[in-house]
Scaffold this motif. Structure first.
Motif, short mmCIF file in Angstrom:
data_model
loop_
_atom_site.label_atom_id
_atom_site.label_comp_id
_atom_site.label_asym_id
_atom_site.label_seq_id
_atom_site.Cartn_x
_atom_site.Cartn_y
_atom_site.Cartn_z
N VAL A 106 93.70 -28.88 -63.37
CA VAL A 106 94.18 -29.16 -61.89
C VAL A 106 93.02 -29.92 -61.08
N ILE A 107 93.21 -30.99 -60.32
CA ILE A 107 92.18 -31.59 -59.58
C ILE A 107 92.63 -31.49 -58.13
N VAL A 108 91.90 -30.64 -57.38
CA VAL A 108 92.29 -30.49 -55.91
C VAL A 108 91.73 -31.85 -55.27
N ASP A 109 92.56 -32.40 -54.50
CA ASP A 109 92.03 -33.51 -53.37
C ASP A 109 91.56 -33.05 -52.20
N GLN A 110 92.14 -31.92 -51.74
CA GLN A 110 91.86 -31.57 -50.23
C GLN A 110 91.87 -29.92 -50.46
N TRP A 111 90.61 -29.27 -50.30
CA TRP A 111 90.62 -27.84 -50.12
C TRP A 111 90.89 -27.59 -48.78
N LEU A 112 91.51 -26.12 -48.54
CA LEU A 112 91.88 -25.72 -47.15
C LEU A 112 90.97 -24.62 -46.77
N GLU A 113 90.87 -24.46 -45.45
CA GLU A 113 89.88 -23.43 -45.08
C GLU A 113 90.69 -22.57 -44.22
N GLY A 114 91.81 -23.13 -43.41
CA GLY A 114 92.61 -22.08 -42.66
C GLY A 114 92.75 -22.94 -41.49
N GLY A 115 93.85 -22.88 -40.80
CA GLY A 115 93.72 -23.36 -39.53
C GLY A 115 94.13 -24.99 -39.18
N GLU A 116 94.26 -25.61 -40.42
CA GLU A 116 94.54 -26.91 -40.54
C GLU A 116 96.19 -27.00 -40.26
N VAL A 117 96.51 -28.17 -39.92
CA VAL A 117 98.07 -28.32 -39.84
C VAL A 117 98.42 -29.46 -40.66
N LEU A 118 99.19 -29.01 -41.74
CA LEU A 118 99.81 -30.09 -42.61
C LEU A 118 100.99 -30.42 -42.17
N LYS A 119 101.43 -31.90 -42.48
CA LYS A 119 102.76 -32.25 -42.08
C LYS A 119 103.55 -32.89 -43.13
N LEU A 120 104.97 -32.64 -42.76
CA LEU A 120 105.99 -33.43 -43.59
C LEU A 120 107.07 -33.76 -42.78
N GLY A 121 107.00 -35.31 -42.52
CA GLY A 121 107.89 -35.80 -41.59
C GLY A 121 107.55 -35.42 -40.21
N ASP A 122 108.56 -34.85 -39.33
CA ASP A 122 108.06 -34.34 -38.20
C ASP A 122 107.56 -32.78 -38.06
N GLU A 123 107.74 -32.12 -39.39
CA GLU A 123 107.41 -30.77 -39.24
C GLU A 123 106.01 -30.72 -39.64
N GLN A 124 105.40 -29.37 -38.95
CA GLN A 124 104.18 -29.12 -39.15
C GLN A 124 103.99 -27.80 -39.65
N PHE A 125 103.19 -27.69 -40.27
CA PHE A 125 102.87 -26.31 -41.49
C PHE A 125 101.42 -25.85 -40.88
N GLU A 126 101.05 -24.71 -40.35
CA GLU A 126 99.93 -24.33 -40.24
C GLU A 126 99.19 -23.49 -41.56
N VAL A 127 98.18 -23.84 -41.58
CA VAL A 127 97.50 -23.21 -42.97
C VAL A 127 96.92 -21.90 -42.17
N ARG A 128 97.25 -20.80 -43.06
CA ARG A 128 96.62 -19.49 -42.94
C ARG A 128 95.86 -18.91 -43.94
N PHE A 129 94.51 -18.69 -43.70
CA PHE A 129 93.64 -18.25 -44.80
C PHE A 129 93.85 -16.60 -44.96
N ALA A 130 94.16 -16.31 -46.10
CA ALA A 130 94.70 -14.82 -46.29
C ALA A 130 94.01 -14.25 -47.81
N PRO A 131 92.82 -14.17 -47.69
CA PRO A 131 92.33 -13.65 -48.98
C PRO A 131 92.37 -12.21 -49.26
N GLY A 132 92.44 -11.95 -50.54
CA GLY A 132 92.76 -10.47 -50.96
C GLY A 132 93.17 -10.42 -52.22
#
Length: 214
Positions: A106-132
């Protein structure tokens, strides 16, 4: 309109979500954990154009088909947080240990940190960092439709295991309080395993966290 089809994969019945925009037919897969041919057939049957593969965390039952599908569709792998890189680096070794087919790396192209907004069409998805459950676990929240993808953080009536390397029980509880229970009660969540539930239901009835929900 946002559409979702849940396809259980692997012997662990991991909920892979095929998520797409009904107008453009553009799609993403969240946690393509295995059974790459099955997921490819589902996507083709729906007539979708896959744009990316999103990962909540690095465990083999969530990431096992990602390497193969990245090759098939030539799309980026987005997520999880870089703290889970060690899990992805070990995915072939861990798969062999569990008797799973050895997956493509698995080669990751974009690591996330939390707080980013990803998009699919007009929809937005907030990234929430939830370790544990793992140290680099993230979740995806679509406020427009009131849907949260919790991976292995929160389940109906349960919570994620923390006995794996770098798991942390208190950190998981804190993540649930901060990143799940601050969302509206009517928020529906899709977890990595098992049935759907709502945030409000878990606040009241989940025996692992309900007493802490206030």
């Amino acid at each position: 309109m946002l559409q979702v089809k849940i396809v259980p994969v692997t012997a662990f019945a991991q909920n892979c979500s095929i998520v797409w925009d009904s107008e453009s037919k553009d799609a993403i897969l969240i946690d393509a954990g295995g059974d790459a041919d099955k997921l490819k057939s589902e996507v083709e049957a729906l007539g979708l154009n896959v744009k990316a593969l999103w990962l909540t965390h690095g465990h083999l039952d969530h990431a096992g088909a990602v390497g193969a599908l990245k090759k098939v569709w030539n799309v980026p792998v987005i997520g999880p947080h870089k703290e889970d890189a060690f899990w992805l680096d070990m995915i072939q070794e861990v798969s062999a240990r569990y008797g799973f087919p050895i997956p493509e790396p698995v080669i990751v192209d974009q690591w996330l940190e939390g707080g980013e907004v990803l998009k699919l069409g007009d929809e937005q998805f907030e990234v929430r960092f939830a370790p544990g459950h793992t140290p680099g676990h993230v979740m995806f929240y679509n406020a427009n439709n009131g849907v949260l993808w919790t991976g292995d953080v929160l389940f109906k009536g349960s919570i994620g295991r923390t006995d794996f390397p770098k798991g942390n029980h208190q950190q998981l509880l804190d993540s649930i309080q901060r990143e799940c229970f601050t969302l509206p009660d009517e928020t529906q969540f899709i977890s990595g395993h098992g049935p759907l539930s709502t945030i409000g239901h878990e606040k009241k009835f989940n025996p692992f966290v309900a007493s802490k929900a206030g």
